[in-house]
Design a protein around this motif. Structure first.
Motif, PDB file in Angstrom:
ATOM      1  N   LEU A  68       0.808  -1.213   0.000  1.00  0.00           N
ATOM      2  CA  LEU A  68       0.000   0.000   0.000  1.00  0.00           C
ATOM      3  C   LEU A  68       0.848   1.272   0.000  1.00  0.00           C
ATOM      4  CD1 LEU A  68      -2.674  -1.190   2.589  1.00  0.00           C
ATOM      5  CD2 LEU A  68      -2.837  -1.211   0.087  1.00  0.00           C
ATOM      6  N   VAL A  69       2.104   1.130   0.417  1.00  0.00           N
ATOM      7  CA  VAL A  69       3.030   2.254   0.507  1.00  0.00           C
ATOM      8  C   VAL A  69       4.376   1.801  -0.033  1.00  0.00           C
ATOM      9  CG1 VAL A  69       4.378   3.570   2.202  1.00  0.00           C
ATOM     10  CG2 VAL A  69       1.920   3.417   2.451  1.00  0.00           C
ATOM     11  N   SER A  70       5.072   2.707  -0.714  1.00  0.00           N
ATOM     12  CA  SER A  70       6.447   2.402  -1.116  1.00  0.00           C
ATOM     13  C   SER A  70       7.384   3.323  -0.345  1.00  0.00           C
ATOM     14  CB  SER A  70       6.632   2.569  -2.621  1.00  0.00           C
ATOM     15  OG  SER A  70       6.458   3.909  -3.000  1.00  0.00           O
ATOM     16  N   ARG A  71       8.565   2.829  -0.128  1.00  0.00           N
ATOM     17  CA  ARG A  71       9.576   3.539   0.671  1.00  0.00           C
ATOM     18  C   ARG A  71      10.756   3.820  -0.227  1.00  0.00           C
ATOM     19  NH1 ARG A  71      14.081   1.657   3.611  1.00  0.00           N
ATOM     20  NH2 ARG A  71      14.417   2.740   5.577  1.00  0.00           N
ATOM     21  N   LYS A  72      11.215   5.066  -0.233  1.00  0.00           N
ATOM     22  CA  LYS A  72      12.337   5.462  -1.079  1.00  0.00           C
ATOM     23  C   LYS A  72      13.393   6.143  -0.220  1.00  0.00           C
ATOM     24  CE  LYS A  72      13.301   8.710  -4.813  1.00  0.00           C
ATOM     25  NZ  LYS A  72      12.667   9.723  -5.674  1.00  0.00           N
ATOM     26  N   VAL A  73      14.619   5.620  -0.273  1.00  0.00           N
ATOM     27  CA  VAL A  73      15.729   6.231   0.453  1.00  0.00           C
ATOM     28  C   VAL A  73      16.229   7.402  -0.388  1.00  0.00           C
ATOM     29  CG1 VAL A  73      18.035   5.881   1.402  1.00  0.00           C
ATOM     30  CG2 VAL A  73      16.341   4.047   1.547  1.00  0.00           C
ATOM     31  N   LEU A  74      16.310   8.575   0.232  1.00  0.00           N
ATOM     32  CA  LEU A  74      16.727   9.787  -0.470  1.00  0.00           C
ATOM     33  C   LEU A  74      18.226  10.014  -0.307  1.00  0.00           C
ATOM     34  CD1 LEU A  74      13.805  12.069   0.748  1.00  0.00           C
ATOM     35  CD2 LEU A  74      13.984  10.875  -1.440  1.00  0.00           C
ATOM     36  N   PRO A  75      18.874  10.471  -1.352  1.00  0.00           N
ATOM     37  CA  PRO A  75      20.322  10.716  -1.285  1.00  0.00           C
ATOM     38  C   PRO A  75      20.637  12.057  -0.624  1.00  0.00           C
ATOM     39  CG  PRO A  75      19.526  11.215  -3.481  1.00  0.00           C
ATOM     40  CD  PRO A  75      18.345  10.713  -2.687  1.00  0.00           C
ATOM     41  N   THR A  76      20.220  12.177   0.620  1.00  0.00           N
ATOM     42  CA  THR A  76      20.457  13.412   1.370  1.00  0.00           C
ATOM     43  C   THR A  76      21.408  13.122   2.512  1.00  0.00           C
ATOM     44  OG1 THR A  76      18.530  12.970   2.763  1.00  0.00           O
ATOM     45  CG2 THR A  76      18.169  14.346   0.816  1.00  0.00           C
ATOM     46  N   GLN A  77      21.864  14.183   3.145  1.00  0.00           N
ATOM     47  CA  GLN A  77      22.749  14.033   4.288  1.00  0.00           C
ATOM     48  C   GLN A  77      22.102  14.735   5.467  1.00  0.00           C
ATOM     49  OE1 GLN A  77      24.880  11.953   4.125  1.00  0.00           O
ATOM     50  NE2 GLN A  77      26.513  12.332   5.555  1.00  0.00           N
ATOM     51  N   PRO A  78      21.688  14.088   6.534  1.00  0.00           N
ATOM     52  CA  PRO A  78      21.682  12.632   6.688  1.00  0.00           C
ATOM     53  C   PRO A  78      20.643  11.986   5.764  1.00  0.00           C
ATOM     54  CG  PRO A  78      20.506  13.667   8.496  1.00  0.00           C
ATOM     55  CD  PRO A  78      21.092  14.784   7.662  1.00  0.00           C
ATOM     56  N   ILE A  79      20.782  10.703   5.601  1.00  0.00           N
ATOM     57  CA  ILE A  79      19.897   9.961   4.700  1.00  0.00           C
ATOM     58  C   ILE A  79      18.453  10.117   5.150  1.00  0.00           C
ATOM     59  CG2 ILE A  79      19.258   7.645   3.917  1.00  0.00           C
ATOM     60  CD1 ILE A  79      22.217   6.930   3.978  1.00  0.00           C
TER      61      ILE A  79
END
Length: 130
Positions: A68-79
């Protein structure tokens, strides 16, 4: 049977596990927030007044597992991590909107019924004590 009555087959075995996943308060509220736009964890936590870190984390994992939901890791600092509703999750928009609208329309009637019930129960207990 009247045409006004909705006839539904009662297949508790098939529907109970699914309803247990989608019919709890946090699922409805999380998906309602994500229907409008993707959100990060802390943004969801701020918008869902009263949810604990643990409850939100567990709910998001459950929603992701159920597609129902997708999770996306963002290339930010901190992650950072962003959550987005999936097409399957979006298919719940209409039923959730109906529940939301029903709650707005009938919430005060339920509160009155609760007060009436509580009053009658209190009166019954007082009569039993006498």
């Amino acid at each position: 049977m009247s045409k006004d009555v909705l006839e539904l087959p009662l297949d508790v075995t098939a529907t109970r596990p699914i309803l247990e996943h989608i019919a709890n308060k946090w699922t409805v509220l999380i998906l309602s927030v994500l229907c409008t736009q993707p959100a990060r964890f802390n943004d969801l936590k701020r918008r869902l007044d009263g949810i604990t870190h643990k409850a939100l984390s567990e709910a998001l994992k459950r929603l992701e597992r159920n597609g129902l939901v997708s999770r996306k890791v963002l290339p930010t600092q901190p992650i950072g991590v962003e959550y987005t509703i999936t097409a399957l999750g979006c298919s719940l928009r209409e039923p959730f909107a109906a529940l939301y609208n029903w709650s707005l329309a009938n919430g005060s009637a339920m509160e009155r019924a609760q007060r009436a019930y509580d009053t009658s129960r209190r009166d019954e207990r007082l009569e039993e004590e006498i």
